[in-house]
Write a protein that holds these residues in place. Structure first.
Motif, PDB file in Angstrom:
ATOM      1  N   GLU A   2     -38.621  62.389  -2.535  1.00 51.54           N
ATOM      2  CA  GLU A   2     -37.668  61.707  -1.708  1.00 51.54           C
ATOM      3  C   GLU A   2     -36.598  61.624  -2.589  1.00 51.54           C
ATOM      4  O   GLU A   2     -36.778  61.354  -4.052  1.00 51.54           O
ATOM      5  CB  GLU A   2     -38.018  60.324  -1.320  1.00 51.54           C
ATOM      6  N   ASP A  14     -37.577  60.513  -6.270  1.00 53.18           N
ATOM      7  CA  ASP A  14     -38.682  60.059  -6.535  1.00 53.18           C
ATOM      8  C   ASP A  14     -39.778  61.133  -6.863  1.00 53.18           C
ATOM      9  O   ASP A  14     -40.067  61.945  -5.769  1.00 53.18           O
ATOM     10  CB  ASP A  14     -38.999  59.101  -5.437  1.00 53.18           C
ATOM     11  N   GLU A  16     -42.976  61.030  -7.328  1.00 55.79           N
ATOM     12  CA  GLU A  16     -44.357  60.587  -6.908  1.00 55.79           C
ATOM     13  C   GLU A  16     -45.280  60.330  -8.178  1.00 55.79           C
ATOM     14  O   GLU A  16     -46.485  61.075  -8.311  1.00 55.79           O
ATOM     15  CB  GLU A  16     -44.920  61.475  -5.770  1.00 55.79           C
ATOM     16  N   GLY A  22     -42.632  55.293  -4.551  1.00 55.45           N
ATOM     17  CA  GLY A  22     -42.109  54.168  -5.103  1.00 55.45           C
ATOM     18  C   GLY A  22     -42.553  53.732  -6.469  1.00 55.45           C
ATOM     19  O   GLY A  22     -42.694  52.418  -6.784  1.00 55.45           O
ATOM     20  N   MET A 182     -41.509  47.058  -9.057  1.00 53.67           N
ATOM     21  CA  MET A 182     -41.821  48.022  -7.844  1.00 53.67           C
ATOM     22  C   MET A 182     -42.056  47.118  -6.491  1.00 53.67           C
ATOM     23  O   MET A 182     -42.930  46.853  -6.312  1.00 53.67           O
ATOM     24  CB  MET A 182     -43.010  48.811  -8.121  1.00 53.67           C
ATOM     25  N   GLU A 183     -40.856  47.175  -5.891  1.00 49.05           N
ATOM     26  CA  GLU A 183     -40.962  45.991  -4.866  1.00 49.05           C
ATOM     27  C   GLU A 183     -41.858  46.621  -3.405  1.00 49.05           C
ATOM     28  O   GLU A 183     -42.485  45.958  -2.665  1.00 49.05           O
ATOM     29  CB  GLU A 183     -39.536  45.964  -4.360  1.00 49.05           C
ATOM     30  N   ARG A 184     -41.916  47.915  -3.352  1.00 45.51           N
ATOM     31  CA  ARG A 184     -42.413  48.619  -2.173  1.00 45.51           C
ATOM     32  C   ARG A 184     -44.107  48.225  -2.478  1.00 45.51           C
ATOM     33  O   ARG A 184     -44.707  48.174  -1.488  1.00 45.51           O
ATOM     34  CB  ARG A 184     -42.694  50.279  -2.364  1.00 45.51           C
ATOM     35  N   TRP A 185     -44.377  47.765  -3.759  1.00 48.85           N
ATOM     36  CA  TRP A 185     -46.025  47.755  -3.843  1.00 48.85           C
ATOM     37  C   TRP A 185     -46.171  46.227  -4.352  1.00 48.85           C
ATOM     38  O   TRP A 185     -47.180  45.816  -4.830  1.00 48.85           O
ATOM     39  CB  TRP A 185     -46.526  48.569  -4.963  1.00 48.85           C
ATOM     40  N   HIS A 221     -39.289  52.517 -13.306  1.00 50.63           N
ATOM     41  CA  HIS A 221     -40.355  52.083 -12.356  1.00 50.63           C
ATOM     42  C   HIS A 221     -39.858  50.815 -11.707  1.00 50.63           C
ATOM     43  O   HIS A 221     -40.135  49.837 -11.790  1.00 50.63           O
ATOM     44  CB  HIS A 221     -41.601  51.716 -12.963  1.00 50.63           C
ATOM     45  N   TYR A 222     -38.721  50.560 -10.730  1.00 55.72           N
ATOM     46  CA  TYR A 222     -38.359  51.756  -9.769  1.00 55.72           C
ATOM     47  C   TYR A 222     -37.061  51.437  -9.195  1.00 55.72           C
ATOM     48  O   TYR A 222     -37.031  50.252  -8.412  1.00 55.72           O
ATOM     49  CB  TYR A 222     -39.443  51.925  -8.870  1.00 55.72           C
ATOM     50  N   HIS A 225     -31.517  47.969  -9.435  1.00 60.86           N
ATOM     51  CA  HIS A 225     -31.194  46.651  -9.428  1.00 60.86           C
ATOM     52  C   HIS A 225     -30.089  46.041  -9.788  1.00 60.86           C
ATOM     53  O   HIS A 225     -29.583  46.100 -10.910  1.00 60.86           O
ATOM     54  CB  HIS A 225     -32.499  45.910  -9.767  1.00 60.86           C
ATOM     55  N   ALA A 273     -51.843  51.025  -5.564  1.00 60.75           N
ATOM     56  CA  ALA A 273     -51.041  49.986  -6.224  1.00 60.75           C
ATOM     57  C   ALA A 273     -52.191  49.384  -7.045  1.00 60.75           C
ATOM     58  O   ALA A 273     -51.867  48.760  -8.253  1.00 60.75           O
ATOM     59  CB  ALA A 273     -50.454  48.941  -5.554  1.00 60.75           C
TER      60      ALA A 273
END
Ligand SMILES: [Zn+2]
Length: 301
Positions: A2, A14, A16, A22, A182-185, A221-222, A225, A273
């Motif tokens: 992505e 990204d 991966e 993420g 790593m907000e997604r996780w 990572h990631y 911000h 995660a």
């Protein structure tokens, strides 16, 4: 894979890292010339190249590959990228450049540090001819169109750790100096890894970074911000907690890495995660124990 826009002249691919989205990015910085910041591992290079294709950037146009430090997820893909990007020069701190020319020792050390469960996710380094590597610690890289990248020493996470300031946006490619966000996780924590973590240097680095009043950090990572001071102070807090946990465990006897890791960072048992959190928190506990033992040896009190 992505690709997302970070600024007018900056994108993130990204790639991966560890096989999951993420977790890791390679940044693309465009002036007249193109620079990449961070390489991921050997295993993420195909995604990074696909990202360059998606951005319509020809392989020949990439002139610079900047690594923040010698860990595999930051420079492990540098050899494969250098092979695929024929005009690119690789920049890393001169104290560790030899490991990119001859990676055998580094790979053995990484394998010990990350453990057998996570090791296959890291890929193998491809050697880079020495003449394609330049020292990065005093880097002032003018990419044209007012885009300039400048190195800042940010030791602690590792002694060779550098960050790169983008003078146009004021933002900082901060590598691992502020930890993982790593907000997604749902994972936000500093990494204090074996074998060369230095607590004192890391806390000094965080204090120094807070005085810069950075508008933005570009975390490996990631992602970008904007709540920089909050992230830096949170990292310092979690580091202090871990140092305290480790000191007390050492005073009580033989510390159990597994137990301390689970106490410091309660992580999900299953799923991707969980693998990341387990591997990196164990590595952090082990790094802090090693640092503390070295400190006690040099100044017993
Ligand atoms: Zn690192």
């Amino acid at each position: 894979m992505e690709v997302f826009t970070v600024d007018n002249h900056i994108w993130a691919i990204d790639h991966e890292l560890l096989g999951i989205p993420g977790v890791g990015v390679t940044y693309v910085v465009r002036g007249e010339e193109i620079a990449l910041v961070e390489t991921g591992t050997a295993l993420t290079v195909p995604q990074t190249l696909a990202g360059l294709d998606a951005l319509d950037i020809p392989r020949e146009a990439v002139r610079h590959i900047l690594c923040t430090h010698i860990h595999m997820d930051h420079c492990g893909g540098s050899g494969h990228l250098a092979a695929a990007l024929p005009n690119a020069t690789v920049y890393i701190h001169s104290s560790v450049a030899e490991h990119l020319v001859n990676p055998t020792k580094l790979m053995a050390s990484v394998r010990r540090a990350v453990g057998e469960e996570a090791w296959p996710l890291h890929g193998e380094l491809l050697p880079i001819p020495a003449e394609r590597i330049r020292p990065a610690e005093h880097l002032h890289l003018d990419l044209g169109r007012d885009v300039v990248l400048e190195a800042i020493a940010t030791p602690g996470h590792s002694p060779d750790h550098l960050s790169y300031r983008d003078l146009k946006s004021g933002g900082l490619f901060i590598g691992d100096a502020a930890g993982l966000i790593m907000e997604r996780w749902g994972l936000v924590f500093p990494v204090t890894p074996v074998p060369t973590y230095n607590l004192e240097a890391h806390l000094q680095t965080i204090t120094m970074l807070r005085t810069l009043n950075l508008p933005r950090i570009y975390v490996t990572h990631y992602g970008p911000h904007d709540d920089v001071d909050r992230q830096l102070s949170y990292a310092a807090e979690r580091i202090a907690e871990l140092a305290d946990l480790v000191r007390r465990a050492l005073t009580d006897g033989d510390p159990d890495v597994e137990v301390l890791a689970a106490r410091w960072l309660p992580y999900p048992d299953n799923g991707p995660a969980g693998v990341v959190a387990r591997s990196w928190s164990r590595m952090s506990v082990a790094g802090m124990i090693r640092y503390e033992l070295k400190r006690r040896q040099s100044s017993p009190s």
